[in-house]
Design an enzyme around this catalytic site. Structure first.
Site, PDB file in Angstrom:
ATOM      1  N   ARG A  12      -9.094   1.297   9.582  1.00 38.36           N
ATOM      2  CA  ARG A  12      -8.749  -0.084   9.927  1.00 38.36           C
ATOM      3  C   ARG A  12      -9.820  -0.735  10.788  1.00 38.36           C
ATOM      4  O   ARG A  12      -9.675  -1.902  11.155  1.00 38.36           O
ATOM      5  CB  ARG A  12      -7.430  -0.098  10.695  1.00 38.36           C
ATOM      6  CG  ARG A  12      -6.211  -0.469   9.837  1.00 38.36           C
ATOM      7  CD  ARG A  12      -5.026  -0.329  10.752  1.00 38.36           C
ATOM      8  NE  ARG A  12      -3.872  -1.109  10.440  1.00 38.36           N
ATOM      9  CZ  ARG A  12      -2.792  -0.625   9.807  1.00 38.36           C
ATOM     10  NH1 ARG A  12      -2.775   0.586   9.326  1.00 38.36           N
ATOM     11  NH2 ARG A  12      -1.733  -1.380   9.649  1.00 38.36           N
ATOM     12  N   ARG A  25      -0.290  -8.998  13.420  1.00 44.62           N
ATOM     13  CA  ARG A  25      -0.832  -7.924  12.578  1.00 44.62           C
ATOM     14  C   ARG A  25      -1.751  -8.498  11.494  1.00 44.62           C
ATOM     15  O   ARG A  25      -2.770  -7.895  11.146  1.00 44.62           O
ATOM     16  CB  ARG A  25       0.317  -7.110  11.952  1.00 44.62           C
ATOM     17  CG  ARG A  25       1.029  -6.223  12.980  1.00 44.62           C
ATOM     18  CD  ARG A  25       2.427  -5.831  12.560  1.00 44.62           C
ATOM     19  NE  ARG A  25       2.459  -4.936  11.416  1.00 44.62           N
ATOM     20  CZ  ARG A  25       3.537  -4.728  10.664  1.00 44.62           C
ATOM     21  NH1 ARG A  25       4.678  -5.352  10.935  1.00 44.62           N
ATOM     22  NH2 ARG A  25       3.489  -3.901   9.659  1.00 44.62           N
ATOM     23  N   ARG A  41      11.970  -0.895  11.687  1.00 46.40           N
ATOM     24  CA  ARG A  41      10.723  -0.991  12.451  1.00 46.40           C
ATOM     25  C   ARG A  41      10.737  -2.255  13.305  1.00 46.40           C
ATOM     26  O   ARG A  41      10.835  -3.353  12.768  1.00 46.40           O
ATOM     27  CB  ARG A  41       9.519  -1.051  11.492  1.00 46.40           C
ATOM     28  CG  ARG A  41       9.204   0.259  10.832  1.00 46.40           C
ATOM     29  CD  ARG A  41       8.082   0.112   9.810  1.00 46.40           C
ATOM     30  NE  ARG A  41       6.868  -0.506  10.336  1.00 46.40           N
ATOM     31  CZ  ARG A  41       5.732  -0.587   9.641  1.00 46.40           C
ATOM     32  NH1 ARG A  41       5.660  -0.073   8.413  1.00 46.40           N
ATOM     33  NH2 ARG A  41       4.674  -1.160  10.176  1.00 46.40           N
ATOM     34  N   LYS A 100       0.822  -1.221   0.000  1.00 47.19           N
ATOM     35  CA  LYS A 100       0.000   0.000   0.000  1.00 47.19           C
ATOM     36  C   LYS A 100       0.854   1.268   0.000  1.00 47.19           C
ATOM     37  O   LYS A 100       0.607   2.181  -0.769  1.00 47.19           O
ATOM     38  CB  LYS A 100      -0.909   0.054   1.241  1.00 47.19           C
ATOM     39  CG  LYS A 100      -1.892  -1.079   1.371  1.00 47.19           C
ATOM     40  CD  LYS A 100      -2.842  -0.840   2.545  1.00 47.19           C
ATOM     41  CE  LYS A 100      -2.191  -0.799   3.908  1.00 47.19           C
ATOM     42  NZ  LYS A 100      -1.613  -2.084   4.371  1.00 47.19           N
ATOM     43  N   ARG A 127      11.603  -6.440   4.483  1.00 50.47           N
ATOM     44  CA  ARG A 127      11.546  -4.993   4.726  1.00 50.47           C
ATOM     45  C   ARG A 127      12.183  -4.655   6.071  1.00 50.47           C
ATOM     46  O   ARG A 127      12.840  -3.622   6.223  1.00 50.47           O
ATOM     47  CB  ARG A 127      10.086  -4.533   4.704  1.00 50.47           C
ATOM     48  CG  ARG A 127       9.899  -3.029   4.942  1.00 50.47           C
ATOM     49  CD  ARG A 127       8.468  -2.596   4.732  1.00 50.47           C
ATOM     50  NE  ARG A 127       7.577  -3.011   5.818  1.00 50.47           N
ATOM     51  CZ  ARG A 127       6.254  -2.844   5.822  1.00 50.47           C
ATOM     52  NH1 ARG A 127       5.663  -2.270   4.792  1.00 50.47           N
ATOM     53  NH2 ARG A 127       5.513  -3.236   6.837  1.00 50.47           N
TER      54      ARG A 127
HETATM   55  P1  AMP Z   1       1.283   0.424   9.129  1.00 47.96           P
HETATM   56  O1  AMP Z   1       2.466   1.286   8.874  1.00 47.96           O
HETATM   57  O2  AMP Z   1       0.061   0.881   8.370  1.00 47.96           O
HETATM   58  O3  AMP Z   1       1.552  -1.049   8.961  1.00 47.96           O
HETATM   59  O4  AMP Z   1       0.895   0.621  10.672  1.00 47.96           O
HETATM   60  C1  AMP Z   1       1.798   0.249  11.705  1.00 47.96           C
HETATM   61  C2  AMP Z   1       1.051   0.203  13.040  1.00 47.96           C
HETATM   62  O5  AMP Z   1       0.512   1.489  13.346  1.00 47.96           O
HETATM   63  C3  AMP Z   1      -0.145  -0.730  13.088  1.00 47.96           C
HETATM   64  O6  AMP Z   1       0.235  -2.078  13.351  1.00 47.96           O
HETATM   65  C4  AMP Z   1      -0.957  -0.115  14.228  1.00 47.96           C
HETATM   66  O7  AMP Z   1      -0.391  -0.425  15.491  1.00 47.96           O
HETATM   67  C5  AMP Z   1      -0.737   1.373  13.981  1.00 47.96           C
HETATM   68  N1  AMP Z   1      -1.782   1.928  13.082  1.00 47.96           N
HETATM   69  C6  AMP Z   1      -1.595   2.446  11.830  1.00 47.96           C
HETATM   70  N2  AMP Z   1      -2.755   2.856  11.292  1.00 47.96           N
HETATM   71  C7  AMP Z   1      -3.714   2.578  12.217  1.00 47.96           C
HETATM   72  C8  AMP Z   1      -5.138   2.734  12.254  1.00 47.96           C
HETATM   73  N3  AMP Z   1      -5.798   3.242  11.212  1.00 47.96           N
HETATM   74  N4  AMP Z   1      -5.788   2.339  13.378  1.00 47.96           N
HETATM   75  C9  AMP Z   1      -5.125   1.824  14.444  1.00 47.96           C
HETATM   76  N5  AMP Z   1      -3.805   1.627  14.459  1.00 47.96           N
HETATM   77  C10 AMP Z   1      -3.089   1.988  13.365  1.00 47.96           C
END
Ligand code: AMP
Length: 192
Positions: A89, A146, A134, A14, A128
């Protein structure tokens, strides 16, 4: 204003695709994961709150996430539209987003999901993790958590927008350019 949700499990591409699509279609890219990481890096109260959830692979609570997203949208009053990456989400987040856009006379044009098998996701995120720095990309149990959270809490957002025939699925396998080509074709259809 045109608004697209780029959807799919963690590691489905994404972020990579959203950057390219935002540039190609003149939209503002908002990634809630990137926003949380920025807050964490700067050790803000919001970042401190999000940290524990992110490290465990859990979702940050809706009220925190929705407030942050609203502020970000408000900071772009001139935008032609947005690509939302990693948001919404949960169905509660989707409803809050719809309400926020409706108050401005706008709506979501489409949700586009990238379809990638679980084992490919685990492989991609571990790769990654070698360069992303991260912590949530470096621990296979957190990656699997996740994926579980995506299936239980996030997948229902697809069905929520599907009720209005706004949900689409694109194959997220192949080269970055191949996937970008598929997405661009669909963007041209849904942005008219
Ligand atoms: P991502 O970079 O999108 O994979 O997000 C990394 C982490 O950030 C996720 O595993 C959540 O802990 C948090 N996070 C990101 N976006 C959201 C969201 N829309 N709602 C809740 N937690 C989020």
């Amino acid at each position: 204003m045109k608004n697209i949700i780029l959807f799919g499990p963690p590691g489905s591409g994404k972020g990579t695709q959203a950057v390219k699509l935002a540039e190609a279609f003149g939209l503002v890219h908002i990634s809630t994961g990137d926003l949380f990481r920025y807050e964490m890096k700067n050790k803000t109260p919001l970042g401190q709150k999000a940290k524990a959830y992110m490290e465990k692979g859990q979702l940050v609570p809706d009220e925190v996430t929705i407030g942050m997203l609203n502020n970000k949208v408000e900071s772009h009053p001139q935008a032609n539209g947005f690509i939302f990456d990693g948001f919404p989400r949960t169905v509660a987040q989707a409803k809050a987003l719809d309400e926020m856009l409706a108050a401005k006379g706008h709506s979501i044009n489409a949700l586009i999901a990238l379809d990638v098998p679980d084992e490919e996701i685990v492989k991609r995120i571990l790769l990654r993790g070698k360069t992303s720095g991260r912590p949530d990309d470096n621990d296979e149990s957190v990656i699997r958590k996740r994926i579980d959270v995506y299936k239980s809490q996030t997948q229902p957002v697809y069905d929520y927008y599907d009720q209005n025939c706004k949900s689409h699925t694109i194959l997220g396998m192949g080269s970055i350019e191949e996937i970008f080509g598929r997405l661009s074709e669909l963007f041209r259809e849904v942005l008219v």
